[in-house]
Design an enzyme around this catalytic site. Structure first.
Site, mmCIF file in Angstrom:
data_model
loop_
_atom_site.group_PDB
_atom_site.id
_atom_site.type_symbol
_atom_site.label_atom_id
_atom_site.label_comp_id
_atom_site.label_asym_id
_atom_site.label_seq_id
_atom_site.Cartn_x
_atom_site.Cartn_y
_atom_site.Cartn_z
ATOM 1 N N VAL A 60 18.765 15.722 47.042
ATOM 2 C CA VAL A 60 18.078 15.812 48.337
ATOM 3 C C VAL A 60 16.926 14.811 48.470
ATOM 4 O O VAL A 60 16.432 14.581 49.569
ATOM 5 C CB VAL A 60 17.555 17.246 48.626
ATOM 6 C CG1 VAL A 60 18.701 18.226 48.766
ATOM 7 C CG2 VAL A 60 16.548 17.699 47.576
ATOM 8 N N TYR A 89 3.776 21.327 41.684
ATOM 9 C CA TYR A 89 4.624 22.339 42.344
ATOM 10 C C TYR A 89 3.853 23.023 43.473
ATOM 11 O O TYR A 89 4.373 23.189 44.588
ATOM 12 C CB TYR A 89 5.059 23.361 41.283
ATOM 13 C CG TYR A 89 6.030 24.410 41.768
ATOM 14 C CD1 TYR A 89 7.377 24.105 41.969
ATOM 15 C CD2 TYR A 89 5.611 25.724 41.991
ATOM 16 C CE1 TYR A 89 8.271 25.084 42.397
ATOM 17 C CE2 TYR A 89 6.498 26.701 42.417
ATOM 18 C CZ TYR A 89 7.835 26.378 42.612
ATOM 19 O OH TYR A 89 8.716 27.351 43.042
HETATM 20 P P1 NDP Z 1 17.091 27.293 40.115
HETATM 21 O O1 NDP Z 1 16.459 26.350 39.173
HETATM 22 O O2 NDP Z 1 17.765 28.513 39.578
HETATM 23 O O3 NDP Z 1 18.156 26.500 41.033
HETATM 24 C C1 NDP Z 1 17.739 25.352 41.699
HETATM 25 C C2 NDP Z 1 18.865 24.791 42.534
HETATM 26 O O4 NDP Z 1 18.372 23.624 43.203
HETATM 27 C C3 NDP Z 1 20.042 24.352 41.718
HETATM 28 O O5 NDP Z 1 21.242 24.631 42.413
HETATM 29 C C4 NDP Z 1 19.846 22.841 41.613
HETATM 30 O O6 NDP Z 1 21.032 22.095 41.496
HETATM 31 C C5 NDP Z 1 19.230 22.533 42.939
HETATM 32 N N1 NDP Z 1 18.484 21.279 42.921
HETATM 33 C C6 NDP Z 1 17.420 20.949 42.147
HETATM 34 N N2 NDP Z 1 17.021 19.696 42.412
HETATM 35 C C7 NDP Z 1 17.851 19.220 43.369
HETATM 36 C C8 NDP Z 1 17.970 17.980 44.043
HETATM 37 N N3 NDP Z 1 17.133 16.956 43.803
HETATM 38 N N4 NDP Z 1 18.958 17.845 44.965
HETATM 39 C C9 NDP Z 1 19.809 18.856 45.234
HETATM 40 N N5 NDP Z 1 19.752 20.049 44.606
HETATM 41 C C10 NDP Z 1 18.790 20.225 43.691
HETATM 42 O O7 NDP Z 1 15.929 27.688 41.160
HETATM 43 P P2 NDP Z 1 15.641 29.061 41.912
HETATM 44 O O8 NDP Z 1 16.889 29.610 42.471
HETATM 45 O O9 NDP Z 1 14.787 29.899 41.055
HETATM 46 O O10 NDP Z 1 14.695 28.533 43.097
HETATM 47 C C11 NDP Z 1 15.189 28.200 44.383
HETATM 48 C C12 NDP Z 1 14.013 27.817 45.275
HETATM 49 O O11 NDP Z 1 13.100 28.923 45.350
HETATM 50 C C13 NDP Z 1 13.197 26.637 44.746
HETATM 51 O O12 NDP Z 1 12.759 25.854 45.812
HETATM 52 C C14 NDP Z 1 12.035 27.313 44.056
HETATM 53 O O13 NDP Z 1 10.905 26.484 44.011
HETATM 54 C C15 NDP Z 1 11.810 28.513 44.970
HETATM 55 N N6 NDP Z 1 11.097 29.604 44.301
HETATM 56 C C16 NDP Z 1 11.608 30.216 43.199
HETATM 57 C C17 NDP Z 1 10.902 31.241 42.586
HETATM 58 C C18 NDP Z 1 11.402 31.960 41.386
HETATM 59 O O14 NDP Z 1 10.657 32.812 40.880
HETATM 60 N N7 NDP Z 1 12.602 31.716 40.896
HETATM 61 C C19 NDP Z 1 9.586 31.654 43.084
HETATM 62 C C20 NDP Z 1 9.160 30.942 44.252
HETATM 63 C C21 NDP Z 1 9.898 29.956 44.833
HETATM 64 P P3 NDP Z 1 21.973 22.159 40.173
HETATM 65 O O15 NDP Z 1 22.557 23.531 40.115
HETATM 66 O O16 NDP Z 1 22.988 21.154 40.438
HETATM 67 O O17 NDP Z 1 21.063 21.888 39.045
#
Ligand code: NDP
Length: 247
Positions: A64, A155
């Site tokens: 992205v 972050y």
């Molecule tokens: P995960 O690390 O479990 O999953 C992240 C996802 O984002 C993966 O599918 C990954 O792709 C994708 N991704 C990462 N970088 C890119 C990129 N440059 N381009 C496209 N896709 C990308 O994260 P979470 O599910 O925990 O988090 C999801 C969102 O929620 C994030 O924005 C996070 O900051 C936010 N969040 C999460 C919290 C938590 O406690 N877990 C708390 C607060 C916010 P791939 O599978 O291919 O690696």
């Protein structure tokens, strides 16, 4: 009744964790889903899960933060799906470290994916939303964007930035029938949080009034509400889903 019957949703970072839960929740409510992830296999796996729920799904491996790749993918998605009704900017990463030791590279990587990524993907789809005079945009922020966290200045800046981005775009797009909202999750059990050790988890739990960590499904439920007709009069808001951590 299906709350998202025949809607088409794009979920970035849909290959795992919260994004996957949102993709599956939307599909179970009648939406077709475009799953975007860095890794093709993750996106394709979730797309298969969506299809198993009886909905159409497309998988795209896109960084992205890569403007050219995002704009090419958006063109392909609009051609394949016909239109998009809901965009969830969920892709996010962490590269933690104390300010004094944080490299420029780690700062840039987090800001580029979490904040610039949301900008690029929103920009790529906004014209079609404006044309159809409707659309729902959800940005995944974080409680860390509201209260900060030692060791996460990159972050926190990206997630606070997403709140300003949400409010500004909500104001710009409201007259076109498009709503833009943010969700600020607290501590949710996913791969992103799995590296915390027991001592850190115990310490964190003390700061959560409900006394438990959240699940990806808790965030998917909030996303469903904001994407559904029930939230037609809600825009520019930050919905905190955190067990009461920030109040
Ligand atoms: P995960 O690390 O479990 O999953 C992240 C996802 O984002 C993966 O599918 C990954 O792709 C994708 N991704 C990462 N970088 C890119 C990129 N440059 N381009 C496209 N896709 C990308 O994260 P979470 O599910 O925990 O988090 C999801 C969102 O929620 C994030 O924005 C996070 O900051 C936010 N969040 C999460 C919290 C938590 O406690 N877990 C708390 C607060 C916010 P791939 O599978 O291919 O690696």
């Amino acid at each position: 009744m299906s709350q998202l019957a025949n809607q088409i949703a794009v979920v970035t970072g849909g290959g795992r964790g919260i994004g996957r839960a949102i993709a599956l929740k939307f599909a179970s409510e009648g939406a077709d889903v475009v799953v975007i992830s860095r890794t093709a296999a993750n996106a394709e796996k979730v797309a298969e899960e969506v299809r198993a729920l009886g909905r159409r799904a497309w998988a795209y491996a896109v960084d992205v933060a890569d403007a050219a790749a995002v704009s090419a993918a958006a063109e392909q998605i609009l051609a394949a799906a016909g239109r998009v009704d809901i965009l969830v900017n969920n892709a996010g990463i962490t590269k933690d470290g104390l300010l004094m030791r944080m490299s420029d590279t780690d700062w840039d990587a987090v800001l580029d994916t979490n904040l610039k990524g949301a900008f690029l993907v929103t920009k790529a789809f906004v014209r079609s939303f404006i044309k159809q005079r409707s659309g729902r945009i959800l940005n995944l922020s974080s409680v860390i964007g509201l209260i900060g966290n030692a060791g996460q200045c990159n972050y926190a800046a990206s997630k606070a930035g997403l709140i300003g981005f949400t409010q500004s775009t909500a104001r710009e797009l409201a007259s076109r029938g498009i709503t833009v909202n943010a969700i600020a999750p607290g501590f949710i059990e996913t791969d992103m949080t799995s590296e915390l050790n027991e001592a850190m988890r115990t310490e964190l739990l003390k700061r959560i009034p409900l006394g438990i960590f959240g699940a990806a499904d808790d965030i998917a439920a909030a996303a469903l509400y904001l994407a559904s007709p029930a939230a037609r009069y809600v825009t520019g808001q930050v919905l905190t889903v955190d067990g009461g951590m920030v109040m």
